[in-house]
Scaffold this active site. Structure first.
Site, PDB file in Angstrom:
ATOM      1  N   HIS A   1      -7.205 -26.098  26.976  1.00 34.84           N
ATOM      2  CA  HIS A   1      -6.340 -25.934  25.798  1.00 34.84           C
ATOM      3  C   HIS A   1      -4.937 -25.457  26.173  1.00 34.84           C
ATOM      4  CE1 HIS A   1      -9.431 -26.283  22.537  1.00 34.84           C
ATOM      5  NE2 HIS A   1     -10.189 -26.211  23.612  1.00 34.84           N
TER       6      HIS A   1
ATOM      7  N   ASP B   1       3.616 -23.169  25.566  1.00 28.05           N
ATOM      8  CA  ASP B   1       2.395 -23.169  24.749  1.00 28.05           C
ATOM      9  C   ASP B   1       1.690 -24.502  24.962  1.00 28.05           C
ATOM     10  OD1 ASP B   1       0.535 -22.424  22.780  1.00 28.05           O
ATOM     11  OD2 ASP B   1       2.105 -21.586  21.489  1.00 28.05           O
TER      12      ASP B   1
END
Ligand code: ADP
Ligand code: G6P
Length: 472
Positions: free
Chosen positions: A162, A370
């Site tokens: 992720h 991110d």
């Protein structure tokens, strides 16, 4: 023990224990992107979720959530410190996020990482039916695919990361880099958020392990491991439906009123993490207040920052600095009853988050790095009337999918200020088509589309999709 044909393995279970006002123990959905992505997907799918329930000591026995069985893996105090806080969140997390904080390397942490990965692999091997599909998630468990393949060669194993996967020059710092790469290669398919990450991985495998590798396929012993980009998403329809609910609309109106009915509301929602660029954003906002480009009565900033990984020193330092800066800005620019920044550290339920998204004229999502950033996607999904401007960092994975956002480099203070002003002053004729295009993209590319594309790749277009329930 009952077994499942689909097993998801993630460090964190989708629920956290918390204490209710009457002192009773209650369970709530844990904040964080991984849980937000997988929880709506699995809710109606018969599966087992292997993970940690938070806390230390013996594993609590948890009730099923919908059709998903919870299989808890215990962490001792030492595992929590050396695996979770140590190797996972003080070595890998900063290293994978451009080393925006210095990664630390300790041999004891690596031992704990191996030990905990082994425990997860054993729990998964017990929970999986013959020939089951196992989907291992994220950086805490990179050794699990390899360990599991040794225990259960009958399984079909997927791995999904992720967070970003760093460029070779950073990853090469890791003392145990070869073992980590080998662990991941136990999977049949390795998914990343972005094609660049798959490219970085292929380069490293070729360099460190001297295996034949392209950005799509890697030869390991007599197997082929496939790799690729599968950008994760959200349950777009669910967030849109929530944002349109009459009680949420009424709550949003109430919030706006309570904020003093300002001309502009800016919102940020982050875990309190040094990757999120909170300090840079506060600095930009403070300078705009000081120069008079933004005025307190006209504009308010709502900063939600839910505490995270609270015993790790870098997180404690960040929280102290953020709170000092919020205090300084409010002291300097606020008025009685009119703070410049409304600062909230509480976890909220989905309806309250949807109401906050509805209230925000500008959503400021400006991480330094991110993997994806689902908050940006949730905001877009909640803007059902095609209003609102998204200010988005170029360094969030979601920027590649949402080019209609106001894109900024959060390291560039002047650019950040200019981006914020552009978003605040945007003409509705410009805002509407941008938001509509982003919403359409997210309705086409929602969490189920993500799961479909990943699972069909894991199965080479075969029958794995039947594992997913038809409605989300
Ligand atoms: P990360 O995975 O790094 O935490 P993301 O933006 O991808 O970042 O995901 C964060 C998730 O956590 C989102 O689904 C968001 O709604 C949720 N979240 C963030 N802050 C809160 C909060 N205060 N209360 C409840 N959920 C939150
Ligand atoms: C990110 C990570 C997840 C993690 C989440 C919350 O989304 O990719 O794996 O669960 O942050 O962090 P936490 O440390 O509370 O699990």
């Amino acid at each position: 023990m009952r077994q499942s044909s689909l097993v998801v393995v993630a460090n964190r279970l989708p629920i956290d224990d918390s204490v209710a006002p009457d002192g009773a123990c209650e369970w709530r959905r844990s904040p964080g992107g991984l849980v937000s992505a997988l929880h709506p997907l699995l809710r109606h799918t018969p599966a087992t979720w292997v993970g940690w329930a938070g806390g230390t000591g013996p594993a609590p026995s948890l009730p099923d959530i919908g059709s998903v069985r919870m299989r808890t893996v215990p962490l001792s105090g030492e595992d929590f410190r050396d695996h979770y806080e140590g190797f996972a969140n003080s070595t890998l997390w900063p290293l994978y996020h451009d080393a925006v904080e210095q990664p630390e390397y300790h041999r004891r942490w690596w031992e704990a990482y191996q030990r905990v990965n082994q425990r997860f692999a054993e729990a998964t091997a017990e929970a999986a039916e013959q020939g089951a599909v196992v989907w291992v998630q994220d950086y805490h468990l990179q050794l699990v695919p390899g360990l599991l393949r040794e225990l259960r060669p009958d399984l079909r194993i997927g791995f999904f990361l992720h967070v970003p996967f760093p460029p070779p020059e950073l990853f090469m710092q890791l003392p145990r880099r070869a073992e980590l790469l080998r662990g991941m290669l136990g999977a049949d398919l390795i998914g990343f958020q972005r094609a660049q990450a798959a490219h970085n991985f292929a380069q490293l495998v070729a360099k460190v392990l001297e295996l034949p590798a392209t950005d799509r396929r890697i030869g390991v012993d007599d197997r082929v491991v496939r790799i690729g980009a599968f950008p994760v998403s959200i349950d777009t329809a669910e967030m849109a439906a929530l944002a349109a609910r009459p009680d949420v609309v009424a709550r949003a109106q109430r919030l706006r009123h309570d904020l003093g009915d300002p001309g502009h509301v800016i919102l940020s929602v982050d875990r309190m993490d040094y990757t999120k660029g909170i300090e840079q954003r506060l600095k930009a906002y403070s300078e705009l207040l000081a120069s008079g480009h933004v005025k307190v009565r006209d504009t308010v900033l709502v900063q939600v920052a839910v505490p995270s990984r609270e015993r790790v020193t870098q997180y404690q330092i960040l929280r102290d600095r953020v709170e000092r800066e919020v205090g300084r800005i409010n002291g300097e620019f606020g008025r009685v009853g009119e703070p410049a920044i409304h600062y909230l550290t509480q976890p909220f339920d989905r309806a309250e988050l949807a109401a906050l998204y509805r209230v925000a004229d500008v959503m400021a999502v400006t991480p330094l790095r991110d993997g994806m950033n689902l908050v940006a996607k949730e905001y877009v999904a909640a803007r059902v009337d095609d209003t609102g401007s998204l200010l988005l960092s170029e360094f969030a994975g979601s920027a590649a999918e949402l080019p209609q956002a106001y894109l900024v480099n959060p390291h560039d203070l002047e650019g950040l200020k200019q981006g914020l002003l552009s978003a605040l002053e945007a003409d509705p004729a410009d805002v509407t088509p941008r938001m509509r295009a982003m919403r359409e993209h997210l309705h086409r590319n929602d969490i189920r589309a993500w799961a479909r594309s990943y699972l069909s790749a894991l199965d080479d277009g075969g029958s794995l999709l039947t594992h997913l329930a038809p409605t989300g």
